[in-house]
Design a protein around this motif. Sequence first.
Motif, PDB file in Angstrom:
ATOM      1  N   UNK A  29      15.719  66.069  35.815  1.00 37.84           N
ATOM      2  CA  UNK A  29      16.613  66.579  34.779  1.00 37.84           C
ATOM      3  C   UNK A  29      16.990  65.405  33.887  1.00 37.84           C
ATOM      4  N   UNK A  30      16.732  65.539  32.577  1.00 40.52           N
ATOM      5  CA  UNK A  30      17.013  64.459  31.633  1.00 40.52           C
ATOM      6  C   UNK A  30      17.731  65.010  30.408  1.00 40.52           C
ATOM      7  N   UNK A  31      18.462  64.138  29.741  1.00 40.87           N
ATOM      8  CA  UNK A  31      19.180  64.490  28.506  1.00 40.87           C
ATOM      9  C   UNK A  31      18.855  63.473  27.425  1.00 40.87           C
ATOM     10  N   UNK A  32      19.091  63.884  26.184  1.00 39.27           N
ATOM     11  CA  UNK A  32      18.998  62.970  25.048  1.00 39.27           C
ATOM     12  C   UNK A  32      20.418  62.510  24.760  1.00 39.27           C
ATOM     13  N   UNK A  33      20.694  61.227  24.944  1.00 35.94           N
ATOM     14  CA  UNK A  33      22.044  60.707  24.740  1.00 35.94           C
ATOM     15  C   UNK A  33      22.213  59.964  23.431  1.00 35.94           C
ATOM     16  N   UNK A 147      24.195  64.665  19.595  1.00 33.44           N
ATOM     17  CA  UNK A 147      24.306  63.520  20.475  1.00 33.44           C
ATOM     18  C   UNK A 147      24.669  64.004  21.871  1.00 33.44           C
ATOM     19  N   UNK A 148      23.833  63.701  22.856  1.00 34.94           N
ATOM     20  CA  UNK A 148      24.051  64.151  24.225  1.00 34.94           C
ATOM     21  C   UNK A 148      25.328  63.654  24.851  1.00 34.94           C
ATOM     22  N   UNK A 149      25.939  62.616  24.279  1.00 38.96           N
ATOM     23  CA  UNK A 149      27.207  62.133  24.814  1.00 38.96           C
ATOM     24  C   UNK A 149      28.342  63.072  24.435  1.00 38.96           C
TER      25      UNK A 149
END
Length: 165
Positions: A29-33, A147-149
Amino acid sequence: DGSSGQVLSTNGSGALSFVNSQNNYPVFFARNNNTQSIPNNTSTKIQFDYEVFDSHGYYDHSTNYRFTPQIAGYYYITASIYYVNINNVYAIDIKKNGSRWVNLDYYTTIQGTRSAFISSLVPFNGSSDYVEIFGYHTSGGSRTIGNGQQYSINEFSGHFVRALV
């Protein structure tokens, strides 16, 4: 005597053996931050740069942003992209080995923020097959993805479903 994570199996004629359970198969599982820019009318790889988890280390979160499982089988792949100030056509693609596997095109006439979601079963050979996620739009000029943050909406994940038949 089996070990943790194994299941007792029979061949139907009374012979018993221990096999690995689903607990030993890949999942990530990955995100774009980061805020990433997507040029107009250009298929662009999404850089899912933050690994939330990766059980076997098969997801590359720093160079190619791709999943290359080393265990052959069918995998369930999902992804979502959150486009900021988008209008017209916007899309999300799952590409296997650099070619479109599946894609979804969306269309809106009202500018705003929009999410694109995709999922598919994908067969992998267990050595060189890989998948990546691409975004695309025709809104004129470059557009960013969220923005994933701030939002957990740019996500890429996959898990083993079953062996190849």
